[in-house]
Design an enzyme around this catalytic site. Structure first.
Site, PDB file in Angstrom:
ATOM      1  N   VAL A   1      -1.985   4.140  -4.801  1.00 29.99           N
ATOM      2  CA  VAL A   1      -1.824   2.840  -5.059  1.00 29.99           C
ATOM      3  C   VAL A   1      -2.264   1.888  -4.004  1.00 29.99           C
ATOM      4  O   VAL A   1      -2.046   1.893  -2.863  1.00 29.99           O
ATOM      5  CB  VAL A   1      -0.164   2.389  -5.235  1.00 29.99           C
ATOM      6  CG1 VAL A   1       0.003   1.122  -5.421  1.00 29.99           C
ATOM      7  CG2 VAL A   1       0.463   3.313  -6.326  1.00 29.99           C
TER       8      VAL A   1
ATOM      9  N   ILE B   1       0.956  -1.131   0.036  1.00 30.01           N
ATOM     10  CA  ILE B   1       0.030  -0.042   0.017  1.00 30.01           C
ATOM     11  C   ILE B   1       0.804   1.130   0.023  1.00 30.01           C
ATOM     12  O   ILE B   1       1.973   1.374   0.528  1.00 30.01           O
ATOM     13  CB  ILE B   1      -0.890   0.074   1.272  1.00 30.01           C
ATOM     14  CG1 ILE B   1      -0.371   0.053   2.595  1.00 30.01           C
ATOM     15  CG2 ILE B   1      -1.933  -1.217   1.014  1.00 30.01           C
ATOM     16  CD1 ILE B   1      -1.157   0.083   3.769  1.00 30.01           C
ATOM     17  N   CYS B   2       0.282   2.378  -0.488  1.00 23.58           N
ATOM     18  CA  CYS B   2       0.871   3.679  -0.646  1.00 23.58           C
ATOM     19  C   CYS B   2       0.374   4.486   0.255  1.00 23.58           C
ATOM     20  O   CYS B   2      -0.840   4.871   0.514  1.00 23.58           O
ATOM     21  CB  CYS B   2       0.748   4.243  -2.120  1.00 23.58           C
ATOM     22  SG  CYS B   2       1.288   5.904  -2.385  1.00 23.58           S
ATOM     23  N   LEU B   3       1.437   4.813   1.321  1.00 22.91           N
ATOM     24  CA  LEU B   3       1.146   5.830   2.411  1.00 22.91           C
ATOM     25  C   LEU B   3       2.324   6.601   2.480  1.00 22.91           C
ATOM     26  O   LEU B   3       3.538   6.157   2.165  1.00 22.91           O
ATOM     27  CB  LEU B   3       0.735   4.836   3.597  1.00 22.91           C
ATOM     28  CG  LEU B   3      -0.648   4.480   3.847  1.00 22.91           C
ATOM     29  CD1 LEU B   3      -0.562   3.727   5.097  1.00 22.91           C
ATOM     30  CD2 LEU B   3      -1.620   5.106   3.606  1.00 22.91           C
TER      31      LEU B   3
END
Length: 202
Positions: A134, A97-99
């Site tokens: 994403v 995941i995108c963070l």
């Protein structure tokens, strides 16, 4: 003496990442938060499994979500990959995941952050919009609440808890208090980083 026994992986104790991870392993063992649990893999201490509680007063309240953190070998100088394994309606299951705290944004990462910081931040990101990031999802509140109700059974059926200690039973008040502690600690960290930046400025 059997020659079939697999030896545990040996790590260089002088490696800063190994030293840091072992310190975090000890801290996590002592940390009995009502909001999360995490443990490093016995065969690879750069690979962690975790379980977090959905944030209170959100579509995820009552949910219990399992996932993985893959720390890079140059940790803590670079951020990790984060994966959620429990369906939740906010992040795609089984995808990196995108963070701002993940490997997708190394420019935001701070070496003072660790596994505990990652878990606290991840919980706080659950109620925020995905905004096309994403592996982000923006499922309906109805679907998210349904997944939250089914999350524990899903984790058990798929053996996602593994050997991690279960989350401590907690009242709504205890969960809210833990969330407030997250916020207070985040503010303290931000102030500390701001002060450090000022000292390092020419």
């Amino acid at each position: 003496m059997s020659g079939n026994k697999q030896k545990k992986k040996q790590y260089n104790s002088k490696h800063i990442g190994v030293h840091r991870i072992r310190q975090e392993m000890r801290e996590m063992f002592k940390d009995k938060s009502v909001m999360y649990r995490a443990a490093a893999d016995e065969d690879n201490i750069f690979s962690w499994k975790f379980v977090i509680r959905g944030p209170p007063d959100s579509d995820f309240e009552g949910g219990v979500y399992c996932g993985r953190i893959q720390l890079p070998h140059d940790y803590p100088y670079k951020p990790p990959h984060i994966i959620l394994d429990t369906p939740n309606g906010r992040f795609r299951q089984g995808k990196q995941i995108c963070l701002s705290i993940s490997a997708y944004h190394p420019e935001h990462w701070h070496p003072a952050w660790g596994v505990r910081t990652i878990l606290q931040a991840l919980i706080s990101f659950f109620p925020t919009p995905g905004d096309g990031a994403v592996a982000a999802l923006d499922w309906s509140p109805k679907d998210r609440k349904l997944l939250a109700k089914r999350s524990h059974k899903f984790n058990v059926d798929n053996d996602l808890y593994g050997e991690m200690e279960p989350l401590l039973p907690a009242t709504k008040e205890e969960i809210l208090a833990a969330q407030q502690q997250f916020c207070d600690e985040a503010k303290d960290t931000a102030r500390s980083e701001e002060h450090t930046s000022e000292l390092q400025s020419p």
